[in-house]
Design an enzyme around this catalytic site. Sequence first.
Site, PDB file in Angstrom:
ATOM      1  N   TYR A   1      -3.646   1.982  -4.166  1.00 54.83           N
ATOM      2  CA  TYR A   1      -3.160   3.853  -4.068  1.00 54.83           C
ATOM      3  C   TYR A   1      -4.462   4.513  -3.607  1.00 54.83           C
ATOM      4  O   TYR A   1      -3.928   5.834  -3.416  1.00 54.83           O
ATOM      5  CB  TYR A   1      -2.888   4.327  -5.176  1.00 54.83           C
ATOM      6  CG  TYR A   1      -1.399   3.659  -6.688  1.00 54.83           C
ATOM      7  CD1 TYR A   1      -0.466   3.965  -6.245  1.00 54.83           C
ATOM      8  CD2 TYR A   1      -1.631   3.010  -6.816  1.00 54.83           C
ATOM      9  CE1 TYR A   1       1.232   3.486  -7.137  1.00 54.83           C
ATOM     10  CE2 TYR A   1      -0.386   2.311  -8.247  1.00 54.83           C
ATOM     11  CZ  TYR A   1       0.446   2.324  -7.484  1.00 54.83           C
ATOM     12  OH  TYR A   1       2.080   2.830  -8.417  1.00 54.83           O
TER      13      TYR A   1
ATOM     14  N   ARG B   1       1.035  -0.796  -0.532  1.00 50.92           N
ATOM     15  CA  ARG B   1      -0.451  -0.179  -0.030  1.00 50.92           C
ATOM     16  C   ARG B   1       0.840   0.859  -0.212  1.00 50.92           C
ATOM     17  O   ARG B   1       1.393   2.107   1.127  1.00 50.92           O
ATOM     18  CB  ARG B   1      -0.872  -0.014   1.070  1.00 50.92           C
ATOM     19  CG  ARG B   1      -1.668   1.173   1.677  1.00 50.92           C
ATOM     20  CD  ARG B   1      -2.775   0.886   2.354  1.00 50.92           C
ATOM     21  NE  ARG B   1      -3.545  -0.214   2.046  1.00 50.92           N
ATOM     22  CZ  ARG B   1      -4.324  -0.683   3.179  1.00 50.92           C
ATOM     23  NH1 ARG B   1      -4.070  -0.335   4.811  1.00 50.92           N
ATOM     24  NH2 ARG B   1      -5.755  -1.428   2.773  1.00 50.92           N
ATOM     25  N   THR B   2       1.000   1.825  -1.348  1.00 55.05           N
ATOM     26  CA  THR B   2       2.741   2.554  -1.230  1.00 55.05           C
ATOM     27  C   THR B   2       1.611   4.267  -0.835  1.00 55.05           C
ATOM     28  O   THR B   2       2.815   4.626  -0.637  1.00 55.05           O
ATOM     29  CB  THR B   2       2.387   2.682  -2.494  1.00 55.05           C
ATOM     30  OG1 THR B   2       1.357   3.434  -3.391  1.00 55.05           O
ATOM     31  CG2 THR B   2       2.814   1.876  -3.682  1.00 55.05           C
ATOM     32  N   CYS B   3       0.334   4.235  -0.942  1.00 50.29           N
ATOM     33  CA  CYS B   3       0.001   5.298  -0.138  1.00 50.29           C
ATOM     34  C   CYS B   3       0.813   6.278   1.588  1.00 50.29           C
ATOM     35  O   CYS B   3       0.621   6.997   2.238  1.00 50.29           O
ATOM     36  CB  CYS B   3      -1.099   5.781   0.053  1.00 50.29           C
ATOM     37  SG  CYS B   3      -2.437   6.366  -1.873  1.00 50.29           S
ATOM     38  N   THR B   4       0.404   4.519   2.593  1.00 55.13           N
ATOM     39  CA  THR B   4       0.743   4.363   4.045  1.00 55.13           C
ATOM     40  C   THR B   4       2.484   3.775   3.680  1.00 55.13           C
ATOM     41  O   THR B   4       2.611   3.588   4.747  1.00 55.13           O
ATOM     42  CB  THR B   4      -0.213   4.132   4.717  1.00 55.13           C
ATOM     43  OG1 THR B   4      -0.165   2.568   3.590  1.00 55.13           O
ATOM     44  CG2 THR B   4      -1.237   4.753   4.215  1.00 55.13           C
TER      45      THR B   4
END
Length: 528
Positions: A524, A490-493
């Site tokens: 994302y 989970r790249t956003c976090t």
Amino acid sequence: MDQLAQPLLTAAVAAPAWVCALPLAYPFLFERGAREQLLRLLGFGTSHAVLWMQRQSIEEDRYGDRLRRAEGLPMEGRMDLQEHIVSDHEVFIGPARSDLVTLPTRGRDLLRDAQRVVELTYTSKATLEVQFADEGGFGDGGGVTQSFYTTVASELLAVADGDTAAPGPCAASPLCGAFGLWTEHLPASVTEYRGRTYLHSHRGLFPRPLPQGGEGSEYACGKFRFLGRLMAKALRDGFTVPLPLSGHFFAAVLGEDLPLEALASPGDGCVGEFIGAAAKFSAALRRRHAGLAGEELTAARTEAAGKAGWGQEFLGLSEGDAMTWSFDQYVSSCGVVFCETGLGGPELCPGGGARPLDVHCLEEFVELAARWWLRDGVAAQVAAFRAGVEDVCQFSTVWAFEANELAMLFCGGHTEWTREELLQHLRPTAALGAPELQQLAEVLARMTPTRRARFLEFVTACPRLPPGGLAAAEISVAPANPPGSLPRARTCTKELRLPKYSSAEELEERLNWAIDNAEGLYEYDRLG
């Protein structure tokens, strides 16, 4: 040092001119962290300074521990905490205003689209958010926007095709990269990835020298100004453009005189390697013959130029006849003259193409070559990049850093870590077992630098570490089900979701497969 820094930072808003002057004139008096605080407070305007201070208050002073503990909570728990933070008027002033841009795809038109986006938004004080039409995610200060900057950097590294190759008078070999901006690479210094070819030299990217003032130089300067604006916008908004620019490039941006060591040398993977070898030979002769003069010096230099083994000692050759050649044999056999690489390119002086090199004019040759490669041929491009940065940054606080510090701020750092550092700085959620974290640290520690970069891109959307290294990357690790399934990111976090595995070998195999086939394994989503 902190006792000096704190009053200056407090006074920054009231008297920015003199506060900036001290770190610019005497950067060694201030810790890098203090200078970066000054950049955040003054460099990007009042609204960004307020938002940065708000983020510091929330993430470090008041809610840091609770935010880290909440990483393992269900969605509802994280949203409750976010709502509580938003209602805390002592630290939360308001969200950032954003320029939301939707781009059609990540295809080869991305460079053209990125230039248009930067042209339209570089004067805006709003944060840039990017989303792609073919994805369901949003930038929101996270994964998709960072992925935009990462993809732009990749395209600037790509071997040029018909759409991005420099036209007309700026035309160059495809091994000068997109737009023909970079020193031409040798065929051995490219790498293949997912069907594309990218520049990958040991020395990093450095501007390709061009005759200044001509149409080709004007074209290149436009691209370097775009690059300066792009990198400054990314820095302002908390992102990185992971372009492996040479540290010598940033030294030039700071106005430093570049040393001869900045010339391409054998093993660096760029054309012009002979120039670097000649510079090292010239320096060696000066050291060996210090104190000699007149006929004695001439005789000593003549003897040195005729000594066998020059190809091995200075060109690094390990096979072939040229390995045993003397300097005289090499320059005569290869027809070295006073031109850009010694073997071809623009003349270094009038009539240089017809002027052969020998040991008695070696120092003049090296001086002219260094002036072309490190100053006259790149001065306009360097100035354009600096102007692009200053189009976004206010005052001069961004220049209160050394060259290696600037490279870290704009481009991120190398993927260096140890198992102990991983155990210290990875952030496991409460539900993750200690054996799983130990296995992950073992696997990541033995990865090659290339695999580490791909792991970072898989989890954070950026293949390089941010300023502050692994600790600043803030990678969290949470358990996932079912056991033995593929890891997800989970790249956003900046979160890796890691199932249980029976061994470190199984984890390594599944993680590598996920990294190499990452389409669909990223998440994302805005809320994380």
